[in-house]
Design an enzyme around this catalytic site. Sequence first.
Site, PDB file in Angstrom:
ATOM      1  N   HIS A   1      -3.794  21.551   9.265  1.00  0.00           N
ATOM      2  CA  HIS A   1      -4.892  20.885   9.850  1.00  0.00           C
ATOM      3  C   HIS A   1      -4.806  19.530   9.771  1.00  0.00           C
ATOM      4  O   HIS A   1      -5.029  18.770   8.638  1.00  0.00           O
ATOM      5  CB  HIS A   1      -6.008  21.377   9.002  1.00  0.00           C
ATOM      6  CG  HIS A   1      -7.461  20.863   9.448  1.00  0.00           C
ATOM      7  ND1 HIS A   1      -8.680  21.802   9.390  1.00  0.00           N
ATOM      8  CD2 HIS A   1      -7.810  19.778   9.892  1.00  0.00           C
ATOM      9  CE1 HIS A   1      -9.435  21.008   9.687  1.00  0.00           C
ATOM     10  NE2 HIS A   1      -9.136  19.872  10.357  1.00  0.00           N
TER      11      HIS A   1
ATOM     12  N   HIS B   1      -5.126  16.160  12.724  1.00  0.00           N
ATOM     13  CA  HIS B   1      -5.334  15.297  13.844  1.00  0.00           C
ATOM     14  C   HIS B   1      -4.362  14.490  13.935  1.00  0.00           C
ATOM     15  O   HIS B   1      -4.625  13.531  13.407  1.00  0.00           O
ATOM     16  CB  HIS B   1      -6.727  15.227  13.941  1.00  0.00           C
ATOM     17  CG  HIS B   1      -7.781  16.176  13.687  1.00  0.00           C
ATOM     18  ND1 HIS B   1      -8.401  17.005  14.947  1.00  0.00           N
ATOM     19  CD2 HIS B   1      -8.493  16.980  12.765  1.00  0.00           C
ATOM     20  CE1 HIS B   1      -9.000  17.953  14.309  1.00  0.00           C
ATOM     21  NE2 HIS B   1      -9.097  17.860  13.071  1.00  0.00           N
TER      22      HIS B   1
ATOM     23  N   HIS C   1     -12.793  24.686  14.296  1.00  0.00           N
ATOM     24  CA  HIS C   1     -13.432  24.040  12.938  1.00  0.00           C
ATOM     25  C   HIS C   1     -14.746  24.903  12.844  1.00  0.00           C
ATOM     26  O   HIS C   1     -15.460  25.078  14.131  1.00  0.00           O
ATOM     27  CB  HIS C   1     -13.866  22.710  13.413  1.00  0.00           C
ATOM     28  CG  HIS C   1     -12.672  21.831  13.327  1.00  0.00           C
ATOM     29  ND1 HIS C   1     -11.214  22.244  13.849  1.00  0.00           N
ATOM     30  CD2 HIS C   1     -12.348  20.612  12.636  1.00  0.00           C
ATOM     31  CE1 HIS C   1     -10.414  21.151  13.625  1.00  0.00           C
ATOM     32  NE2 HIS C   1     -11.128  20.438  12.899  1.00  0.00           N
TER      33      HIS C   1
ATOM     34  N   GLU D   1     -17.724  23.434   8.365  1.00  0.00           N
ATOM     35  CA  GLU D   1     -17.689  22.058   7.738  1.00  0.00           C
ATOM     36  C   GLU D   1     -18.970  21.649   7.577  1.00  0.00           C
ATOM     37  O   GLU D   1     -19.539  21.364   6.279  1.00  0.00           O
ATOM     38  CB  GLU D   1     -16.735  21.288   8.365  1.00  0.00           C
ATOM     39  CG  GLU D   1     -16.633  19.769   7.808  1.00  0.00           C
ATOM     40  CD  GLU D   1     -15.916  18.711   8.707  1.00  0.00           C
ATOM     41  OE1 GLU D   1     -15.350  17.944   8.266  1.00  0.00           O
ATOM     42  OE2 GLU D   1     -15.813  19.179  10.060  1.00  0.00           O
TER      43      GLU D   1
ATOM     44  N   ASP E   1      -6.234  16.417   7.396  1.00  0.00           N
ATOM     45  CA  ASP E   1      -7.142  16.440   8.355  1.00  0.00           C
ATOM     46  C   ASP E   1      -7.102  15.085   9.473  1.00  0.00           C
ATOM     47  O   ASP E   1      -6.267  15.250  10.094  1.00  0.00           O
ATOM     48  CB  ASP E   1      -8.581  16.044   7.675  1.00  0.00           C
ATOM     49  CG  ASP E   1      -9.692  16.619   8.901  1.00  0.00           C
ATOM     50  OD1 ASP E   1      -9.504  16.882   9.704  1.00  0.00           O
ATOM     51  OD2 ASP E   1     -10.964  16.628   8.192  1.00  0.00           O
ATOM     52  N   ASP E   2      -7.485  14.069   8.847  1.00  0.00           N
ATOM     53  CA  ASP E   2      -7.494  12.745   9.456  1.00  0.00           C
ATOM     54  C   ASP E   2      -6.873  11.547   8.386  1.00  0.00           C
ATOM     55  O   ASP E   2      -7.699  10.932   7.854  1.00  0.00           O
ATOM     56  CB  ASP E   2      -8.603  12.403  10.008  1.00  0.00           C
ATOM     57  CG  ASP E   2      -9.104  13.132  11.350  1.00  0.00           C
ATOM     58  OD1 ASP E   2      -8.501  13.055  12.424  1.00  0.00           O
ATOM     59  OD2 ASP E   2      -9.781  14.093  10.837  1.00  0.00           O
TER      60      ASP E   2
END
Length: 345
Positions: free
Chosen positions: A21, A23, A201, A204, A282-283
């Site tokens: 996961h 991005h 997703h 969340e 994630d980011d």
Amino acid sequence: MSEPSEDLSAFIAGLPKAELHIHIEGSLEPEQMFEFARRNRVDLPFASVEEIRQAYRFTRLQDFLDIYYEGARVLLTEQDFHDLGMAYFRRLAADSGRHAELFFDPQTHTDRGLPFQVAADGLLSAMAQAERELGVTSKLILCFLRHLDEDAAFATLKAAEPWLDRIAGVGLDSSELGHPPSKFARVFHAAGERGLKRVAHAGEEGPPQYVWEALDILRVDRIDHGNRALEDPALTARLAADGMTLTVCPLSNQKLCVVDDLAAHPLPLMLALGLKPTINSDDPAYFGGYLNANYRAVAEATGLSREALATLARNSFTGAFLDEAATARHVAEIDAYVAGSSGKA
């Protein structure tokens, strides 16, 4: 709380792992943002790297997305995407990462007038270089932006056709609330017919119902996040029975206020309930840490044991879109690493 012990930090540092996961646009560091803006002559609404970092204070998902899309404007050439990818892969390799499955958002770029080819070819060239030079393998997952309509997703899938032999799957990201997975039922079915894996997703910010929809309507192979599934005992039991991989992102959850305190993060409960979570970043440029930082932070906050951390690492490979032989090699490497680390103080 104090930092994890030096020995546990060293264990995490050397533990072989995969990231499911990530991005890739979310690995755009402020320094890179300025570098790409300078070489592409893009004006930014920030005067310095520090000003960008100050802007990375979010109270909800949308706050983050606003600056995420602003930053993406500096990505204009294949070289930009290549450089972005290689910077990430070098960090992953330094974290003992062996494999990554990258999300990318083509609509973020095609809506700015860039051809699909620019992002796809730039990232694919970085993926090839990372495998050649770093020994890190990877797969590419095309994500649809859920705040746009399904027709736009179909147009993106059509644009991707020349690259589908090099794209492993499709995903669903961006603003979750108000955009249930069922909104994209037809395009996910079309992706499945083309032999693509499917992830989304869900859970969340959105309710457990979104996770049900991802499972039963989109027919996903993995759930990205999934935290709120724990609010529904029947759903939790379903995920456990199916062995469904959850790509959980601790520092992201904290930064976006999905959890108030990492000490209350649901990862230990997920493991106790027989679920199959993984740890991911994630980011990472926006949320304060790459893969090992997430492992360390959640281990520090919740007291996860070496055994639990090794289980999470194994999950990252058994939940990846790798063939059986590659999965077995990676799991054997983890087992050997854990055996070699046992007994160390």
